[in-house]
Scaffold this motif. Structure first.
Motif, PDB file in Angstrom:
ATOM      1  N   PHE A 269      -6.682 -48.593  71.605  1.00 38.63           N
ATOM      2  CA  PHE A 269      -5.471 -47.793  71.478  1.00 38.63           C
ATOM      3  C   PHE A 269      -5.015 -47.372  72.687  1.00 38.63           C
ATOM      4  N   ARG A 270      -3.668 -46.821  72.845  1.00 40.05           N
ATOM      5  CA  ARG A 270      -3.360 -46.682  74.236  1.00 40.05           C
ATOM      6  C   ARG A 270      -2.881 -45.113  73.934  1.00 40.05           C
ATOM      7  N   TYR A 271      -2.872 -44.349  75.010  1.00 42.86           N
ATOM      8  CA  TYR A 271      -2.610 -42.822  74.747  1.00 42.86           C
ATOM      9  C   TYR A 271      -1.990 -42.448  76.243  1.00 42.86           C
ATOM     10  N   TYR A 272      -1.360 -41.287  76.264  1.00 41.44           N
ATOM     11  CA  TYR A 272      -0.896 -40.395  77.378  1.00 41.44           C
ATOM     12  C   TYR A 272      -1.757 -39.256  77.697  1.00 41.44           C
ATOM     13  N   ALA A 273      -2.100 -39.402  79.138  1.00 40.73           N
ATOM     14  CA  ALA A 273      -2.643 -37.953  79.575  1.00 40.73           C
ATOM     15  C   ALA A 273      -1.762 -37.444  80.578  1.00 40.73           C
ATOM     16  N   GLY A 274      -1.033 -36.567  80.552  1.00 42.92           N
ATOM     17  CA  GLY A 274       0.119 -36.104  81.280  1.00 42.92           C
ATOM     18  C   GLY A 274       1.199 -37.298  81.513  1.00 42.92           C
ATOM     19  N   LYS A 275       1.575 -37.777  82.728  1.00 44.24           N
ATOM     20  CA  LYS A 275       2.321 -38.914  82.800  1.00 44.24           C
ATOM     21  C   LYS A 275       1.737 -40.122  82.930  1.00 44.24           C
ATOM     22  N   GLU A 276       0.329 -40.267  82.835  1.00 40.02           N
ATOM     23  CA  GLU A 276      -0.328 -41.526  83.042  1.00 40.02           C
ATOM     24  C   GLU A 276      -0.710 -41.972  81.610  1.00 40.02           C
ATOM     25  N   GLU A 277      -0.569 -43.436  81.560  1.00 38.02           N
ATOM     26  CA  GLU A 277      -0.789 -43.994  80.306  1.00 38.02           C
ATOM     27  C   GLU A 277      -2.269 -44.838  80.475  1.00 38.02           C
ATOM     28  N   PHE A 278      -3.116 -44.880  79.257  1.00 38.01           N
ATOM     29  CA  PHE A 278      -4.365 -45.094  79.460  1.00 38.01           C
ATOM     30  C   PHE A 278      -4.853 -46.014  78.175  1.00 38.01           C
ATOM     31  N   PHE A 279      -5.767 -46.882  78.232  1.00 35.43           N
ATOM     32  CA  PHE A 279      -6.004 -47.852  77.566  1.00 35.43           C
ATOM     33  C   PHE A 279      -7.828 -47.477  76.918  1.00 35.43           C
ATOM     34  N   LEU A 280      -7.730 -47.562  75.570  1.00 36.78           N
ATOM     35  CA  LEU A 280      -9.307 -46.931  74.977  1.00 36.78           C
ATOM     36  C   LEU A 280      -9.599 -48.065  74.228  1.00 36.78           C
ATOM     37  N   LYS A 281     -10.943 -48.702  74.325  1.00 45.02           N
ATOM     38  CA  LYS A 281     -11.583 -49.467  73.465  1.00 45.02           C
ATOM     39  C   LYS A 281     -12.709 -49.146  73.020  1.00 45.02           C
ATOM     40  N   PHE A 282     -13.371 -49.377  71.880  1.00 39.89           N
ATOM     41  CA  PHE A 282     -14.675 -48.761  71.322  1.00 39.89           C
ATOM     42  C   PHE A 282     -15.299 -49.791  70.377  1.00 39.89           C
ATOM     43  N   ASN A 283     -16.506 -49.870  70.138  1.00 35.77           N
ATOM     44  CA  ASN A 283     -17.258 -50.623  69.702  1.00 35.77           C
ATOM     45  C   ASN A 283     -18.585 -50.301  68.979  1.00 35.77           C
ATOM     46  N   GLN A 284     -18.882 -50.432  67.686  1.00 41.31           N
ATOM     47  CA  GLN A 284     -19.877 -49.961  66.994  1.00 41.31           C
ATOM     48  C   GLN A 284     -20.866 -50.996  66.593  1.00 41.31           C
ATOM     49  N   GLU A 285     -19.936 -51.972  66.333  1.00 39.12           N
ATOM     50  CA  GLU A 285     -20.782 -53.242  65.560  1.00 39.12           C
ATOM     51  C   GLU A 285     -21.612 -54.145  66.495  1.00 39.12           C
ATOM     52  N   VAL A 286     -21.285 -54.342  67.769  1.00 38.07           N
ATOM     53  CA  VAL A 286     -22.301 -55.296  68.522  1.00 38.07           C
ATOM     54  C   VAL A 286     -22.608 -54.534  69.868  1.00 38.07           C
ATOM     55  N   GLU A 287     -24.008 -54.109  69.661  1.00 41.37           N
ATOM     56  CA  GLU A 287     -24.536 -53.241  70.858  1.00 41.37           C
ATOM     57  C   GLU A 287     -24.631 -54.014  72.289  1.00 41.37           C
ATOM     58  N   GLY A 288     -24.216 -53.336  73.258  1.00 40.67           N
ATOM     59  CA  GLY A 288     -23.947 -53.829  74.467  1.00 40.67           C
ATOM     60  C   GLY A 288     -22.710 -54.549  74.664  1.00 40.67           C
ATOM     61  N   ILE A 289     -21.861 -54.908  73.908  1.00 38.52           N
ATOM     62  CA  ILE A 289     -20.899 -55.699  74.404  1.00 38.52           C
ATOM     63  C   ILE A 289     -19.776 -54.990  75.471  1.00 38.52           C
ATOM     64  N   ILE A 290     -19.543 -53.931  75.310  1.00 40.95           N
ATOM     65  CA  ILE A 290     -18.654 -53.180  76.023  1.00 40.95           C
ATOM     66  C   ILE A 290     -19.373 -52.898  77.525  1.00 40.95           C
ATOM     67  N   GLU A 291     -20.694 -52.548  77.622  1.00 40.59           N
ATOM     68  CA  GLU A 291     -21.321 -52.416  78.763  1.00 40.59           C
ATOM     69  C   GLU A 291     -21.526 -53.812  79.502  1.00 40.59           C
ATOM     70  N   LYS A 292     -21.458 -55.041  78.882  1.00 43.42           N
ATOM     71  CA  LYS A 292     -21.658 -56.141  79.446  1.00 43.42           C
ATOM     72  C   LYS A 292     -20.098 -56.529  80.176  1.00 43.42           C
ATOM     73  N   GLU A 293     -19.289 -56.102  79.459  1.00 48.17           N
ATOM     74  CA  GLU A 293     -17.722 -56.157  79.677  1.00 48.17           C
ATOM     75  C   GLU A 293     -17.655 -55.557  81.353  1.00 48.17           C
TER      76      GLU A 293
END
Length: 286
Positions: free
Chosen positions: A33-57
């Motif tokens: 997902f993308r979202y704004y916090a004030g005037k800044e824009e951010f990218f959010l990703k999340f995972n529940q299926e593959v444990e550790g995959i984002i930690e390794k990223e």
């Protein structure tokens, strides 16, 4: 939909100054997902299926960033929340892939590959796509390529009954031939999953590497991956080769290195990739 526990973490991260979430492509593994916090824009990703995959990223993004050769998105936050892993990065707006941007990308990747590293492998195992990737530290490239890359994927494909006994035997023939096919090698830090969806050019022409499958490998494997699905401009290859010339015969070795990602695709997506695996293999053995 974003789970409430993730929303609460992100709201707290930005002192609740958030204006909406919108879904963006995040590949077949993560929710994004993308979202704004004030005037800044951010990218959010999340995972529940593959444990550790984002930690390794995150480990991979930080490893590339430390070399200060090529840009990666800054890790704003990485957190484990209940059964989820989540990652917050700045949202990078894509720009035009100009000739100069392609040249910069080639030069910077060559610079990253030219930094000496001590072995083949990595300090921990990680992932290639959604599959585990073994990174046992190895001094010898043929041994690393056979035992840490090809064999695990071949074994998984065999469990899935994709190969006949005759086809399996051809891989053993290839393993015997590798010392005469491969040049003398030295390891480099490689992205490890370098297709066109895993790099970006921002609005001012700065190249970014994203979604790494990081490890130390022979650099030709990274370059070969760029040919698998295409999408890389000739200016990229010219700039890379000018900055860090490739060994003679690289073009003839591209199908060899790409047996590995094709095996990965076979094991993730099924028999539609079997013909491609065998076509590459047949270029070296019959």
């Amino acid at each position: 939909m974003i789970p409430e526990v993730i929303k609460q973490f992100v709201y707290s991260l930005h002192n609740h100054k958030i204006s909406g979430f919108s879904s963006v492509p995040g590949g077949s593994i993560n929710n994004a997902f993308r979202y704004y916090a004030g005037k800044e824009e951010f990218f959010l990703k999340f995972n529940q299926e593959v444990e550790g995959i984002i930690e390794k990223e995150v480990d991979g993004l930080k490893a590339i960033s430390k070399l200060n050769c090529i840009s990666t998105p800054k890790v704003i936050a990485f957190q484990k929340v209940e059964s989820y892993e989540l990652l917050v990065l700045p949202f990078i707006k894509e720009g035009i892939k100009t000739s100069r941007a392609w040249e910069a990308f080639g030069e910077q990747l060559a610079e990253m590959h030219s930094v000496p590293v001590p072995y083949y492998g990595w300090h921990q195992n990680n992932f290639i796509g959604s599959l585990p990737q073994s990174n046992e530290q190895t001094d010898n490239f043929p041994s690393f390529f056979i035992n840490q890359r090809l064999r695990p994927q071949i074994q998984l494909a065999h469990q899935n009954t994709y190969f006949s006994s005759k086809q399996l035997n051809l891989f053993d023939v290839l393993f015997q031939k590798l010392p005469e096919i491969l040049p003398d090698t030295k390891p480099s830090l490689v992205h490890g999953d370098l297709w066109s969806g895993n790099f970006m050019i921002d609005e001012v022409g700065i190249p970014y590497l994203i979604d790494p499958s990081i490890h130390y490998n022979y650099r030709e494997s990274d370059l070969a991956f760029t040919y698998l699905f295409g999408g890389f401009d000739s200016k990229f290859y010219e700039a890379y080769n000018q900055h860090f010339p490739l060994e003679a015969g690289f073009a003839e070795r591209i199908p060899l290195y790409n047996i590995y990602p094709l095996l990965v695709h076979l094991n993730i997506f099924g028999t539609g990739y079997l013909g491609s695996v065998m076509n590459n293999l047949y270029q070296y053995v019959r």
